[in-house]
Design a protein around this motif. Structure first.
Motif, PDB file in Angstrom:
ATOM      1  N   ILE A  44     -86.629   5.483 -43.846  1.00  0.00           N
ATOM      2  CA  ILE A  44     -86.070   6.829 -43.785  1.00  0.00           C
ATOM      3  C   ILE A  44     -87.267   7.757 -43.676  1.00  0.00           C
ATOM      4  CG2 ILE A  44     -84.729   8.579 -44.998  1.00  0.00           C
ATOM      5  CD1 ILE A  44     -83.185   6.309 -46.344  1.00  0.00           C
ATOM      6  N   GLY A  45     -87.503   8.245 -42.455  1.00  0.00           N
ATOM      7  CA  GLY A  45     -88.731   8.984 -42.174  1.00  0.00           C
ATOM      8  C   GLY A  45     -88.479  10.451 -41.913  1.00  0.00           C
ATOM      9  N   THR A  46     -88.694  11.269 -42.924  1.00  0.00           N
ATOM     10  CA  THR A  46     -88.545  12.720 -42.769  1.00  0.00           C
ATOM     11  C   THR A  46     -89.780  13.297 -42.083  1.00  0.00           C
ATOM     12  OG1 THR A  46     -87.224  12.870 -44.789  1.00  0.00           O
ATOM     13  CG2 THR A  46     -88.212  14.906 -43.984  1.00  0.00           C
ATOM     14  N   ASN A  47     -89.556  14.173 -41.137  1.00  0.00           N
ATOM     15  CA  ASN A  47     -90.653  14.911 -40.516  1.00  0.00           C
ATOM     16  C   ASN A  47     -90.471  16.399 -40.792  1.00  0.00           C
ATOM     17  OD1 ASN A  47     -91.760  12.601 -39.514  1.00  0.00           O
ATOM     18  ND2 ASN A  47     -91.850  13.286 -37.397  1.00  0.00           N
ATOM     19  N   HIS A  48     -91.543  17.036 -41.229  1.00  0.00           N
ATOM     20  CA  HIS A  48     -91.508  18.456 -41.565  1.00  0.00           C
ATOM     21  C   HIS A  48     -90.931  19.298 -40.439  1.00  0.00           C
ATOM     22  CE1 HIS A  48     -94.010  22.365 -42.086  1.00  0.00           C
ATOM     23  NE2 HIS A  48     -92.913  22.466 -42.792  1.00  0.00           N
ATOM     24  N   GLY A  49     -91.318  18.976 -39.203  1.00  0.00           N
ATOM     25  CA  GLY A  49     -90.918  19.811 -38.078  1.00  0.00           C
ATOM     26  C   GLY A  49     -89.529  19.557 -37.559  1.00  0.00           C
ATOM     27  N   SER A  50     -88.847  18.500 -38.031  1.00  0.00           N
ATOM     28  CA  SER A  50     -87.514  18.224 -37.491  1.00  0.00           C
ATOM     29  C   SER A  50     -86.451  18.222 -38.582  1.00  0.00           C
ATOM     30  CB  SER A  50     -87.511  16.896 -36.733  1.00  0.00           C
ATOM     31  OG  SER A  50     -87.934  15.834 -37.554  1.00  0.00           O
ATOM     32  N   LEU A  51     -86.638  19.058 -39.588  1.00  0.00           N
ATOM     33  CA  LEU A  51     -85.587  19.234 -40.588  1.00  0.00           C
ATOM     34  C   LEU A  51     -84.366  19.855 -39.912  1.00  0.00           C
ATOM     35  CD1 LEU A  51     -87.660  20.640 -43.603  1.00  0.00           C
ATOM     36  CD2 LEU A  51     -86.852  18.302 -43.271  1.00  0.00           C
ATOM     37  N   SER A  52     -83.196  19.417 -40.317  1.00  0.00           N
ATOM     38  CA  SER A  52     -81.973  19.916 -39.690  1.00  0.00           C
ATOM     39  C   SER A  52     -81.733  21.377 -40.064  1.00  0.00           C
ATOM     40  CB  SER A  52     -80.782  19.075 -40.143  1.00  0.00           C
ATOM     41  OG  SER A  52     -80.542  19.269 -41.529  1.00  0.00           O
ATOM     42  N   ASP A  53     -80.920  22.046 -39.244  1.00  0.00           N
ATOM     43  CA  ASP A  53     -80.541  23.428 -39.558  1.00  0.00           C
ATOM     44  C   ASP A  53     -79.866  23.496 -40.927  1.00  0.00           C
ATOM     45  OD1 ASP A  53     -81.503  24.173 -37.104  1.00  0.00           O
ATOM     46  OD2 ASP A  53     -79.548  24.289 -36.124  1.00  0.00           O
ATOM     47  N   ARG A  54     -79.092  22.450 -41.253  1.00  0.00           N
ATOM     48  CA  ARG A  54     -78.385  22.409 -42.531  1.00  0.00           C
ATOM     49  C   ARG A  54     -79.369  22.403 -43.703  1.00  0.00           C
ATOM     50  NH1 ARG A  54     -77.714  18.101 -45.137  1.00  0.00           N
ATOM     51  NH2 ARG A  54     -78.162  16.836 -43.308  1.00  0.00           N
ATOM     52  N   PRO A  74     -91.433  21.529 -48.799  1.00  0.00           N
ATOM     53  CA  PRO A  74     -91.493  20.124 -49.208  1.00  0.00           C
ATOM     54  C   PRO A  74     -90.206  19.660 -49.885  1.00  0.00           C
ATOM     55  CG  PRO A  74     -93.579  21.188 -49.674  1.00  0.00           C
ATOM     56  CD  PRO A  74     -92.640  22.276 -49.228  1.00  0.00           C
ATOM     57  N   LEU A  75     -89.578  20.535 -50.665  1.00  0.00           N
ATOM     58  CA  LEU A  75     -88.313  20.172 -51.311  1.00  0.00           C
ATOM     59  C   LEU A  75     -87.247  19.870 -50.261  1.00  0.00           C
ATOM     60  CD1 LEU A  75     -86.542  19.798 -53.803  1.00  0.00           C
ATOM     61  CD2 LEU A  75     -86.076  22.271 -53.762  1.00  0.00           C
ATOM     62  N   GLY A  76     -87.214  20.664 -49.185  1.00  0.00           N
ATOM     63  CA  GLY A  76     -86.264  20.406 -48.105  1.00  0.00           C
ATOM     64  C   GLY A  76     -86.508  19.042 -47.476  1.00  0.00           C
ATOM     65  N   MET A  77     -87.789  18.677 -47.283  1.00  0.00           N
ATOM     66  CA  MET A  77     -88.119  17.372 -46.723  1.00  0.00           C
ATOM     67  C   MET A  77     -87.619  16.251 -47.632  1.00  0.00           C
ATOM     68  SD  MET A  77     -92.023  18.111 -45.445  1.00  0.00           S
ATOM     69  CE  MET A  77     -92.293  16.420 -44.865  1.00  0.00           C
ATOM     70  N   VAL A  78     -87.857  16.406 -48.922  1.00  0.00           N
ATOM     71  CA  VAL A  78     -87.456  15.372 -49.879  1.00  0.00           C
ATOM     72  C   VAL A  78     -85.937  15.241 -49.930  1.00  0.00           C
ATOM     73  CG1 VAL A  78     -87.448  14.751 -52.326  1.00  0.00           C
ATOM     74  CG2 VAL A  78     -89.555  15.594 -51.252  1.00  0.00           C
ATOM     75  N   GLU A  79     -85.242  16.369 -50.009  1.00  0.00           N
ATOM     76  CA  GLU A  79     -83.778  16.324 -50.079  1.00  0.00           C
ATOM     77  C   GLU A  79     -83.176  15.728 -48.818  1.00  0.00           C
ATOM     78  OE1 GLU A  79     -81.605  16.792 -52.420  1.00  0.00           O
ATOM     79  OE2 GLU A  79     -83.085  17.333 -53.934  1.00  0.00           O
ATOM     80  N   SER A  80     -83.809  15.972 -47.677  1.00  0.00           N
ATOM     81  CA  SER A  80     -83.330  15.400 -46.423  1.00  0.00           C
ATOM     82  C   SER A  80     -83.308  13.873 -46.505  1.00  0.00           C
ATOM     83  CB  SER A  80     -84.236  15.860 -45.272  1.00  0.00           C
ATOM     84  OG  SER A  80     -83.790  15.354 -44.034  1.00  0.00           O
ATOM     85  N   ALA A  81     -84.353  13.294 -47.076  1.00  0.00           N
ATOM     86  CA  ALA A  81     -84.405  11.835 -47.234  1.00  0.00           C
ATOM     87  C   ALA A  81     -83.461  11.355 -48.330  1.00  0.00           C
ATOM     88  CB  ALA A  81     -85.834  11.400 -47.557  1.00  0.00           C
ATOM     89  N   GLY A 115     -90.885  17.848 -29.871  1.00  0.00           N
ATOM     90  CA  GLY A 115     -91.016  19.171 -29.276  1.00  0.00           C
ATOM     91  C   GLY A 115     -91.092  20.280 -30.286  1.00  0.00           C
ATOM     92  N   PRO A 116     -90.188  21.269 -30.191  1.00  0.00           N
ATOM     93  CA  PRO A 116     -90.334  22.479 -31.003  1.00  0.00           C
ATOM     94  C   PRO A 116     -90.324  22.222 -32.494  1.00  0.00           C
ATOM     95  CG  PRO A 116     -88.152  22.351 -29.992  1.00  0.00           C
ATOM     96  CD  PRO A 116     -88.986  21.299 -29.348  1.00  0.00           C
ATOM     97  N   GLY A 117     -89.584  21.189 -32.926  1.00  0.00           N
ATOM     98  CA  GLY A 117     -89.556  20.902 -34.351  1.00  0.00           C
ATOM     99  C   GLY A 117     -90.851  20.341 -34.857  1.00  0.00           C
ATOM    100  N   GLU A 118     -91.374  19.300 -34.178  1.00  0.00           N
ATOM    101  CA  GLU A 118     -92.551  18.608 -34.670  1.00  0.00           C
ATOM    102  C   GLU A 118     -93.794  19.472 -34.666  1.00  0.00           C
ATOM    103  OE1 GLU A 118     -92.304  16.101 -36.242  1.00  0.00           O
ATOM    104  OE2 GLU A 118     -90.398  15.273 -35.617  1.00  0.00           O
ATOM    105  N   MET A 119     -93.832  20.485 -33.792  1.00  0.00           N
ATOM    106  CA  MET A 119     -95.013  21.347 -33.786  1.00  0.00           C
ATOM    107  C   MET A 119     -94.715  22.619 -34.575  1.00  0.00           C
ATOM    108  SD  MET A 119     -94.867  22.431 -29.809  1.00  0.00           S
ATOM    109  CE  MET A 119     -93.599  23.573 -29.260  1.00  0.00           C
ATOM    110  N   ALA A 120     -93.990  22.433 -35.683  1.00  0.00           N
ATOM    111  CA  ALA A 120     -93.553  23.570 -36.490  1.00  0.00           C
ATOM    112  C   ALA A 120     -94.710  24.458 -36.916  1.00  0.00           C
ATOM    113  CB  ALA A 120     -92.813  23.053 -37.727  1.00  0.00           C
TER     114      ALA A 120
END
Length: 657
Positions: free
Chosen positions: A164-174, A183-190, A598-603
């Motif tokens: 389960i690989g969270t990427n900072h730049g591709s967090l969902s809109d949700r 960082p909390l958003g990244m952790v909760e996503s996983a 793309g746009p997410g990963e190069m946040a």
């Protein structure tokens, strides 16, 4: 908040994790930290993929990841696996999945592990802010469960592992709407995906928290470990990586700052270094980072545990210090260059630390990597230094020399405590953890002219220096501190990775007001070799400060490491963009091979250059697309025009030699 995120802050102790079996090569527990990388060849090119896999295996890769953007690529993993086996290679394969659950479900029946990105596995990113209440948010979680459970059950049935690989730049809109870009958003996503796995009693899981920003990446991994323990979830192994680290020296430094910081604290079970280079170039760097910890516990000098942790390891905050001359306070961290091995310094020798003398004009120019201080040891310089450069000399030569006000003395802690004559404004005192006595601490609290050079000979260097900072902070000492690291006869590559880890790990926690690097070379080496080494260390110091996000002194390139999805030659394109833009101090440019990265990963980028089709490039300002389908032969010019529109373009200037 509980600040415990690792087994020990002072003793090297690897975090005990659950063992995950991946194709007969276990990960986690007491097994070695594993090396992995990712292919760059089109997944439909079976023989090309196999040949590249073999090169990667021979370079040290223990797991190999291959992109599977659709069902046809997922199906072709079977052919790649079979051909590798026919040639005698049984390396575990990992399918990399974005956006396509159906491809993941196919791949999970074929390969040993699948990687899913919770930001785009069940969500489509539109960069929208969405208002949720608890009921509507739960409905979204139910939708994710419905999409994700089939994959979990297939993995469980076939003995397939999952990352389960969270990427900072591709967090969902949700996630962004609920938790922000944190960082909390990244952790909760996983954790949302992880909770589903545990409900299904599926535990063959590895987790990652990747970001291009090293501060965010380190904070997210630490927070993940804490949250797993807090919720009573399994201690899953961690896959470490700095995403889109870039190329060459900058990519290696950035990777070492992020990955090395976590390895120092015993976190991490597998490492992937993401460089914009051939994938076989990544494995030796990952191995060099890992190998430093093989015998760390036996070699390190013991330290007493830390009583009070005066920092928040999950959020950046720079240590509060008094301003002494131009060090500490709100000043950027300073760079000290070690010229003490040169006994007869000339004007031209200062070029290696960024100060270029023009005989024709009889003046100095300073480039973006111009050192702030030079340490000359027992050999004070005999000419006037350029503006912006100051000299540090050992205490006794400083006492004997004329023009004492124009130089700054370096004293041992013992010399300082008995000194009767000091510089009225700025004095440097070198100290290790054993020197931080009550007497020295009290003297420092009353003296506004001192900058400490903190150094250590402990193999477990970064944690001991961190403990020095903690001791000062817990005693209310606001003396600025420059981090001094001296390395023995190591290779330049080792010095680069070790220094980036030791210094970068402290800077990420807001500790340190400067960098002072030195190394030993063989005695028969001549002055030209020393000058070259000094230049390398000076550039390395600035590179570490930039990678830790504490001093931006050059253009930064956030470039992905290429994969089978890439729509142009990333290495060639990155080199071309760098050639045109590397004078734009502090500007961050993202160079992405496809829309997935793309746009997410190069946040974290100011501008983006993204492949969207054959010979077609999309240009971004931040995360907003500005031009959608620019022909590749015009794209760099159009990128420069975009920078011009924002008044951030400056014409390159050639410095006079």
């Amino acid at each position: 908040m509980n600040k415990t995120y690792c087994p020990s802050l002072t003793t090297y102790q690897r975090r005990k994790t659950r063992v995950v079996n991946i194709g007969g090569l276990p990960l986690g527990g007491d097994y070695p930290i594993r090396v992995q990388s990712m292919t760059t060849v089109d997944t439909m090119d079976t023989l090309g993929s196999v040949e590249q896999c073999i090169r990667m295996i021979e370079a040290g890769c223990e797991y190999i990841r291959i992109t599977a953007p659709s069902i046809k690529e997922a199906e072709n993993l079977r052919n790649i696996k079979a051909e590798l086996a026919r040639r005698g290679y049984r390396v575990p394969l990992i399918a990399d999945i974005h956006f396509t659950p159906n491809a993941a479900e196919v791949a999970a029946r074929i390969v040993e592990k699948v990687r899913v990105n919770p930001g785009n596995y069940a969500d489509k990113k539109k960069f929208e802010v969405i208002e949720y209440n608890d009921t509507t948010y739960q409905a979204e979680l139910d939708r994710i469960r419905e999409r994700f459970v089939p994959l979990v059950r297939i993995c469980k049935e076939h003995g397939t592992a999952m990352r389960i690989g969270t990427n900072h730049g591709s967090l969902s809109d949700r996630i962004l709407s609920r938790y922000g870009d944190t960082p909390l958003g990244m952790v909760e996503s996983a954790l949302e995906f992880l909770r589903i796995c545990e409900d299904e009693q599926y535990y063959d899981i590895v987790i990652s928290m990747k970001a291009s920003n090293t501060q965010v990446m380190v904070q997210a991994y630490r927070l993940l470990v804490q949250k797993l323990e807090e919720e009573g979830l399994q201690p899953y192994p961690l896959h470490l990586g700095v995403t889109e680290a870039g190329e060459a020296e900058d990519g290696r430094i950035k990777s070492a700052v992020g990955i090395g910081t976590l390895l120092e604290d015993g976190l991490g079970d597998t490492v992937r270094v993401s460089l914009t280079e051939a994938p076989e170039a990544e494995a030796p760097v990952a191995k060099a980072l890992i190998d430093r910890y093989t015998h760390r516990a036996e070699k390190a000098q013991p330290m007493k545990p830390v009583c009070n942790v005066p920092i928040n390891p999950f959020q950046y905050h720079r240590r509060e210090t008094a301003e002494v001359e131009n060090i500490g306070g709100q000043n950027v961290p300073r760079v000290v260059a070690d010229l003490s091995r040169l006994s007869d310094i000339k004007y031209a020798d200062l070029k290696c630390v960024g100060h270029l003398y023009s005989m024709l004009l009889d003046k100095f120019n300073m480039n973006d990597l111009g050192a702030d201080y030079i340490y000359t040891g027992d050999h004070p310089i005999t000419f006037m230094l350029p503006n912006g450069l100051k000299e540090i000399v050992n205490y006794i030569p400083w006492q004997l020399a004329e023009q004492q006000k124009d130089r700054h003395p370096l004293l041992t802690a013992k010399q300082y405590l008995s000194a009767t004559a000091l510089h009225p404004v700025l004095n440097f005192v070198e100290a290790s953890i054993g020197d931080l006595s009550d007497e020295l601490v009290q003297r420092l609290k009353q003296d506004t002219s001192v900058v400490l050079l903190l150094q250590t000979s402990n193999e477990h260097a970064m944690p001991e220096l961190r403990k020095c900072f903690f001791r000062l902070m817990n005693n209310g000492v606001q003396t600025p501190c420059i981090i001094k690291r001296a390395y023995g006869q190591l290779s330049p590559d080792e010095v680069q990775l070790y220094a980036a880890t030791d210094v970068g790990g402290l800077l990420i926690d807001g500790l340190g007001d400067g960098v002072f690097l030195s190394t030993e070379l063989l005695p028969e080496q001549d002055k030209a070799d020393w000058v070259y080494t000094i230049e390398q260390l000076n550039n390395l110091s600035f590179g570490i400060l930039q990678a830790a996000r504490t001093r931006m002194s050059k253009t930064e390139y956030i470039s992905c490491p290429s994969c089978g999805r890439t729509l142009f030659d990333l290495q060639e394109t990155t080199a071309m963009i760098r050639k045109r833009t590397d004078h734009l101090k502090g500007v961050k440019i993202g160079i992405m091979g496809c829309i997935v990265n793309g746009p997410g990963e190069m946040a974290d980028a100011d501008y983006g250059y993204v492949g969207v089709g054959k010979d077609k490039i999309a240009l971004y300002r931040g995360q907003k697309v500005i031009k959608k389908a620019v022909p590749a032969d015009r794209a760099v010019d159009e990128l420069i025009n975009l920078i011009r529109e924002d008044d951030r373009w400056i014409e390159p200037v050639r410095l006079e030699e």
